[in-house]
Design a protein around this motif. Structure first.
Motif, PDB file in Angstrom:
ATOM      1  N   MET A   1       0.820  -1.192   0.000  1.00 25.51           N
ATOM      2  CA  MET A   1       0.000   0.000   0.000  1.00 25.51           C
ATOM      3  C   MET A   1       0.864   1.254   0.000  1.00 25.51           C
ATOM      4  O   MET A   1       0.604   2.163  -0.773  1.00 25.51           O
ATOM      5  CB  MET A   1      -0.841   0.023   1.256  1.00 25.51           C
ATOM      6  CG  MET A   1      -2.254  -0.337   1.158  1.00 25.51           C
ATOM      7  SD  MET A   1      -3.073   0.136  -0.293  1.00 25.51           S
ATOM      8  CE  MET A   1      -4.626  -0.249   0.255  1.00 25.51           C
ATOM      9  N   ASP A   2       1.836   1.248   0.884  1.00 24.35           N
ATOM     10  CA  ASP A   2       2.677   2.443   1.009  1.00 24.35           C
ATOM     11  C   ASP A   2       3.406   2.741  -0.298  1.00 24.35           C
ATOM     12  O   ASP A   2       3.586   3.899  -0.657  1.00 24.35           O
ATOM     13  CB  ASP A   2       3.673   2.261   2.157  1.00 24.35           C
ATOM     14  CG  ASP A   2       2.975   2.092   3.503  1.00 24.35           C
ATOM     15  OD1 ASP A   2       1.890   2.686   3.678  1.00 24.35           O
ATOM     16  OD2 ASP A   2       3.494   1.355   4.355  1.00 24.35           O
ATOM     17  N   LYS A   3       3.810   1.705  -1.011  1.00 25.30           N
ATOM     18  CA  LYS A   3       4.522   1.868  -2.278  1.00 25.30           C
ATOM     19  C   LYS A   3       3.660   2.566  -3.326  1.00 25.30           C
ATOM     20  O   LYS A   3       4.155   3.344  -4.132  1.00 25.30           O
ATOM     21  CB  LYS A   3       4.963   0.493  -2.784  1.00 25.30           C
ATOM     22  CG  LYS A   3       5.858   0.519  -3.963  1.00 25.30           C
ATOM     23  CD  LYS A   3       7.258   0.845  -3.556  1.00 25.30           C
ATOM     24  CE  LYS A   3       8.200   0.672  -4.729  1.00 25.30           C
ATOM     25  NZ  LYS A   3       9.434   1.389  -4.536  1.00 25.30           N
ATOM     26  N   LEU A   4       2.348   2.318  -3.294  1.00 23.37           N
ATOM     27  CA  LEU A   4       1.449   2.957  -4.264  1.00 23.37           C
ATOM     28  C   LEU A   4       1.469   4.472  -4.150  1.00 23.37           C
ATOM     29  O   LEU A   4       1.297   5.176  -5.136  1.00 23.37           O
ATOM     30  CB  LEU A   4       0.023   2.436  -4.079  1.00 23.37           C
ATOM     31  CG  LEU A   4      -0.217   1.000  -4.507  1.00 23.37           C
ATOM     32  CD1 LEU A   4      -1.614   0.558  -4.091  1.00 23.37           C
ATOM     33  CD2 LEU A   4      -0.021   0.821  -5.990  1.00 23.37           C
ATOM     34  N   GLY A   5       1.666   4.974  -2.945  1.00 30.00           N
ATOM     35  CA  GLY A   5       1.709   6.421  -2.736  1.00 30.00           C
ATOM     36  C   GLY A   5       2.794   7.104  -3.541  1.00 30.00           C
ATOM     37  O   GLY A   5       2.678   8.278  -3.891  1.00 30.00           O
ATOM     38  N   GLU A   6       3.849   6.372  -3.861  1.00 31.12           N
ATOM     39  CA  GLU A   6       4.941   6.931  -4.670  1.00 31.12           C
ATOM     40  C   GLU A   6       4.487   7.208  -6.101  1.00 31.12           C
ATOM     41  O   GLU A   6       5.143   7.939  -6.829  1.00 31.12           O
ATOM     42  CB  GLU A   6       6.131   5.965  -4.688  1.00 31.12           C
ATOM     43  CG  GLU A   6       6.764   5.750  -3.330  1.00 31.12           C
ATOM     44  CD  GLU A   6       7.879   4.707  -3.370  1.00 31.12           C
ATOM     45  OE1 GLU A   6       8.465   4.481  -4.460  1.00 31.12           O
ATOM     46  OE2 GLU A   6       8.147   4.122  -2.310  1.00 31.12           O
ATOM     47  N   TYR A   7       3.388   6.623  -6.509  1.00 29.31           N
ATOM     48  CA  TYR A   7       2.927   6.741  -7.892  1.00 29.31           C
ATOM     49  C   TYR A   7       1.597   7.486  -8.006  1.00 29.31           C
ATOM     50  O   TYR A   7       0.853   7.286  -8.962  1.00 29.31           O
ATOM     51  CB  TYR A   7       2.804   5.339  -8.509  1.00 29.31           C
ATOM     52  CG  TYR A   7       4.127   4.615  -8.545  1.00 29.31           C
ATOM     53  CD1 TYR A   7       5.033   4.845  -9.569  1.00 29.31           C
ATOM     54  CD2 TYR A   7       4.475   3.737  -7.525  1.00 29.31           C
ATOM     55  CE1 TYR A   7       6.258   4.198  -9.589  1.00 29.31           C
ATOM     56  CE2 TYR A   7       5.698   3.087  -7.541  1.00 29.31           C
ATOM     57  CZ  TYR A   7       6.584   3.323  -8.568  1.00 29.31           C
ATOM     58  OH  TYR A   7       7.793   2.683  -8.584  1.00 29.31           O
ATOM     59  N   LYS A   8       1.323   8.351  -7.047  1.00 27.62           N
ATOM     60  CA  LYS A   8       0.053   9.091  -7.034  1.00 27.62           C
ATOM     61  C   LYS A   8      -0.211   9.808  -8.357  1.00 27.62           C
ATOM     62  O   LYS A   8      -1.316   9.758  -8.883  1.00 27.62           O
ATOM     63  CB  LYS A   8       0.042  10.124  -5.908  1.00 27.62           C
ATOM     64  CG  LYS A   8      -0.133   9.565  -4.538  1.00 27.62           C
ATOM     65  CD  LYS A   8      -0.149  10.707  -3.531  1.00 27.62           C
ATOM     66  CE  LYS A   8      -0.277  10.185  -2.118  1.00 27.62           C
ATOM     67  NZ  LYS A   8      -0.329  11.288  -1.148  1.00 27.62           N
ATOM     68  N   LYS A   9       0.794  10.479  -8.881  1.00 24.99           N
ATOM     69  CA  LYS A   9       0.603  11.247 -10.115  1.00 24.99           C
ATOM     70  C   LYS A   9       0.249  10.358 -11.292  1.00 24.99           C
ATOM     71  O   LYS A   9      -0.566  10.715 -12.129  1.00 24.99           O
ATOM     72  CB  LYS A   9       1.860  12.055 -10.443  1.00 24.99           C
ATOM     73  CG  LYS A   9       2.089  13.225  -9.514  1.00 24.99           C
ATOM     74  CD  LYS A   9       3.326  13.994  -9.900  1.00 24.99           C
ATOM     75  CE  LYS A   9       3.586  15.099  -8.899  1.00 24.99           C
ATOM     76  NZ  LYS A   9       4.839  15.798  -9.178  1.00 24.99           N
ATOM     77  N   GLN A  10       0.848   9.187 -11.356  1.00 24.62           N
ATOM     78  CA  GLN A  10       0.587   8.278 -12.468  1.00 24.62           C
ATOM     79  C   GLN A  10      -0.750   7.558 -12.309  1.00 24.62           C
ATOM     80  O   GLN A  10      -1.414   7.243 -13.285  1.00 24.62           O
ATOM     81  CB  GLN A  10       1.704   7.227 -12.585  1.00 24.62           C
ATOM     82  CG  GLN A  10       3.037   7.797 -12.996  1.00 24.62           C
ATOM     83  CD  GLN A  10       3.902   8.175 -11.792  1.00 24.62           C
ATOM     84  OE1 GLN A  10       3.415   8.502 -10.719  1.00 24.62           O
ATOM     85  NE2 GLN A  10       5.206   8.167 -11.978  1.00 24.62           N
ATOM     86  N   ILE A  11      -1.151   7.289 -11.071  1.00 25.22           N
ATOM     87  CA  ILE A  11      -2.373   6.516 -10.826  1.00 25.22           C
ATOM     88  C   ILE A  11      -3.598   7.406 -10.784  1.00 25.22           C
ATOM     89  O   ILE A  11      -4.631   7.085 -11.343  1.00 25.22           O
ATOM     90  CB  ILE A  11      -2.248   5.702  -9.507  1.00 25.22           C
ATOM     91  CG1 ILE A  11      -1.137   4.666  -9.650  1.00 25.22           C
ATOM     92  CG2 ILE A  11      -3.573   5.040  -9.147  1.00 25.22           C
ATOM     93  CD1 ILE A  11      -0.793   3.935  -8.366  1.00 25.22           C
TER      94      ILE A  11
END
Length: 182
Positions: free
Chosen positions: A1-11
């Motif tokens: 979950m935490d790793k997804l936060g690194e890709y906020k702009k792309q997601i």
């Protein structure tokens, strides 16, 4: 979950869906808090017998200022008029024109939401089911392996191809997520 936060702009936005039968543990709650506006929990409410934890879940989400939406399948204003019947898994279209027309109206294709199941990303849950049943192949036209070890550029191309496709192989067997089909 935490790793997804690194890709906020792309997601853009992370939508998590639950059927209201389980409550999140502290670790997950803390991850959702850290993700802030990037995440929303969608709660499919099938009524107290089938979704017994809905009220407790709402309380936890509100207490922690986590965005949520209740999708009602029980009483009152029922989402999509109730259960969406995607019918059986038989071939539905005799021409590509018919298939393209249906796929263009499908809420899954139009919505830009992806399903993540067991380390794979799919355009919708119907793709997952048809792969599980052996109706379609699990390949680069229908599935994005989140643990793929190919070069980043190649993986990005697979994602682009699926997102830009007019339909996936599974769409040939589906009525689509449409409110105009009885």
């Amino acid at each position: 979950m935490d790793k997804l936060g690194e890709y906020k702009k792309q997601i853009g936005k992370l939508l998590l869906t639950t059927n209201g039968t389980l409550l999140p543990d502290t670790k997950l709650i803390n991850s959702l808090i850290a993700l802030g506006d990037f995440v929303q929990v969608n709660i499919s409410n099938y009524g107290i017998e089938k979704s017994p934890k809905v009220l407790d879940l709402i309380s936890i989400l509100e207490k922690n200022s986590i965005a949520y939406r209740v999708i009602n399948y029980d009483t009152g204003d029922i989402h999509y008029g109730g259960w969406i019947d995607f019918t059986d898994h038989t071939l539905k279209y005799s021409s590509e024109e018919e298939l393209l027309g249906n796929a263009a109206e499908c809420g899954y294709r139009k919505g830009g939401n992806l399903a993540i199941v067991n380390g794979g990303m799919y355009i919708c849950c119907r793709v997952v089911r048809r792969i599980d049943l052996g109706i379609i192949e699990k390949n680069d036209e229908s599935f994005i392996d989140l643990f793929d070890t190919r070069e980043l550029g190649e993986r990005r191309e697979i994602v682009r191809k699926i997102l830009n496709a007019k339909y996936t192989p599974a769409c040939k067997y589906c009525m689509g997520k449409r409110s105009d089909i009885p």
